[in-house]
Write a protein that holds these residues in place. Structure first.
Motif, short mmCIF file in Angstrom:
data_model
loop_
_atom_site.label_atom_id
_atom_site.label_comp_id
_atom_site.label_asym_id
_atom_site.label_seq_id
_atom_site.Cartn_x
_atom_site.Cartn_y
_atom_site.Cartn_z
N ILE A 180 0.88 -1.18 0.00
CA ILE A 180 0.00 0.00 0.00
C ILE A 180 0.91 1.22 0.00
N ILE A 181 0.84 2.00 -1.06
CA ILE A 181 1.63 3.24 -1.15
C ILE A 181 0.90 4.34 -0.39
N LEU A 182 1.64 5.00 0.51
CA LEU A 182 1.12 6.18 1.22
C LEU A 182 1.92 7.37 0.73
N THR A 183 1.27 8.36 0.15
CA THR A 183 2.03 9.44 -0.45
C THR A 183 1.36 10.80 -0.32
N THR A 184 2.17 11.84 -0.43
CA THR A 184 1.62 13.20 -0.54
C THR A 184 1.73 13.63 -2.00
N PHE A 185 2.33 12.77 -2.84
CA PHE A 185 2.61 13.13 -4.24
C PHE A 185 1.54 12.62 -5.18
N ALA A 186 0.95 13.54 -5.91
CA ALA A 186 -0.01 13.15 -6.94
C ALA A 186 0.61 13.43 -8.30
N ARG A 187 1.85 12.99 -8.48
CA ARG A 187 2.56 13.31 -9.74
C ARG A 187 2.08 12.44 -10.89
N PRO A 188 2.00 13.04 -12.09
CA PRO A 188 1.59 12.27 -13.26
C PRO A 188 2.52 11.07 -13.46
N GLY A 189 1.95 9.94 -13.80
CA GLY A 189 2.78 8.77 -14.07
C GLY A 189 2.99 7.89 -12.85
N TYR A 190 2.97 8.47 -11.65
CA TYR A 190 3.20 7.67 -10.44
C TYR A 190 2.12 6.60 -10.27
N PHE A 191 0.86 7.01 -10.41
CA PHE A 191 -0.24 6.06 -10.20
C PHE A 191 -0.18 4.93 -11.22
N GLU A 192 0.02 5.32 -12.49
CA GLU A 192 0.11 4.33 -13.57
C GLU A 192 1.23 3.31 -13.29
N ARG A 193 2.37 3.83 -12.84
CA ARG A 193 3.51 2.96 -12.55
C ARG A 193 3.22 2.07 -11.34
N ALA A 194 2.53 2.63 -10.34
CA ALA A 194 2.18 1.86 -9.13
C ALA A 194 1.25 0.69 -9.49
N VAL A 195 0.29 0.97 -10.35
CA VAL A 195 -0.66 -0.09 -10.77
C VAL A 195 0.08 -1.19 -11.53
N LYS A 196 1.00 -0.79 -12.43
CA LYS A 196 1.79 -1.78 -13.18
C LYS A 196 2.63 -2.64 -12.24
N ALA A 197 3.07 -2.02 -11.12
CA ALA A 197 3.90 -2.75 -10.15
C ALA A 197 3.05 -3.64 -9.24
N GLY A 198 1.73 -3.59 -9.43
CA GLY A 198 0.85 -4.50 -8.68
C GLY A 198 0.52 -4.06 -7.27
N VAL A 199 0.62 -2.76 -6.98
CA VAL A 199 0.29 -2.33 -5.61
C VAL A 199 -1.21 -2.48 -5.36
N TYR A 200 -1.54 -2.77 -4.11
CA TYR A 200 -2.95 -2.96 -3.74
C TYR A 200 -3.61 -1.67 -3.28
N GLY A 201 -2.78 -0.71 -2.83
CA GLY A 201 -3.35 0.55 -2.37
C GLY A 201 -2.49 1.72 -2.78
N TYR A 202 -3.14 2.87 -3.01
CA TYR A 202 -2.42 4.09 -3.38
C TYR A 202 -3.19 5.21 -2.70
N LEU A 203 -2.72 5.61 -1.51
CA LEU A 203 -3.51 6.48 -0.64
C LEU A 203 -2.74 7.72 -0.21
N LEU A 204 -3.49 8.75 0.15
CA LEU A 204 -2.89 10.00 0.63
C LEU A 204 -2.52 9.88 2.11
N LYS A 205 -1.41 10.52 2.47
CA LYS A 205 -0.95 10.48 3.86
C LYS A 205 -1.86 11.24 4.81
#
Length: 201
Positions: free
Chosen positions: A79-104
């Protein structure tokens, strides 16, 4: 019991997450790491169910860790916890198979519920992060991405040409086009930008 590793380079935040989640009756913090490399070793050693992970970490970023865990077939759910909403990060996270992508900045109760849903097999993605990630489209064609990815591995123009069965002149033209599109002076800057935005395959 849900076994959790926390990977976060800010010690205060890491400690707070650890303390608060330990109060949850069905959760146990089995390890903490402050950089990407330690995170991989810790996950291999402790075999946790979940890794809560920051993106911006020393040595290896959270996205690089997630990609490596996918490559080695780890059963740990990231589960990625981030303050960054940078373009490309989410797409890359999904490709890496992460289960969560959430704001801190979410509450600890919301985080705990997200962890439980991930353990039940669901994916948890913050809508704000998804929307902002798609605001900037990748300007590079598939071939340009492929050439830049090979350059990022240290290959010369000649080696890239041989690898892709192209002429050296054609590769030079592609590189020139990439630099123009990304508005940079050299390959190093182009690679840095493309990696940062998650535009490399």
């Amino acid at each position: 019991m849900i076994r959790i590793v926390i990977a976060e380079d800010q010690r205060i935040l890491r400690g707070a997450l650890s303390t608060l989640l330990d109060f949850e009756e069905d959760m146990e913090i089995v390890g903490e790491a402050e950089n990407g490399e330690d995170t991989i070793h810790l996950i291999q050693e402790k075999q946790p169910d979940i890794c809560l992970m920051d993106i911006e970490m020393p040595i290896k970023s959270g996205l690089e860790v997630a990609e490596e865990l996918k490559k080695i077939g780890s059963s740990c759910r990231v589960i990625i916890l981030t303050t960054f909403a940078r373009p490309g990060y989410f797409e890359r996270a999904v490709k890496a198979g992460v289960y969560g992508y959430l704001l801190k900045d979410g509450s600890i109760e919301e985080l705990a519920e997200s962890i439980r849903r991930v353990m039940a097999g669901k994916r948890e993605y913050a809508s704000e992060l998804i929307i902002s990630s798609y605001e900037e489209d990748n300007p590079l064609t598939e071939r340009e991405q492929e050439i830049l990815a090979l350059a990022s591995e240290g290959m010369t123009g000649k080696e890239i040409a041989e690898s892709l069965f192209l002429s050296s002149g054609t590769v030079r033209n592609y590189i020139s086009e990439i630099l123009q599109k990304l508005q940079v002076k050299n390959k190093i800057e182009a690679i840095a930008i493309a990696k940062d935005k998650g535009w490399l395959p």
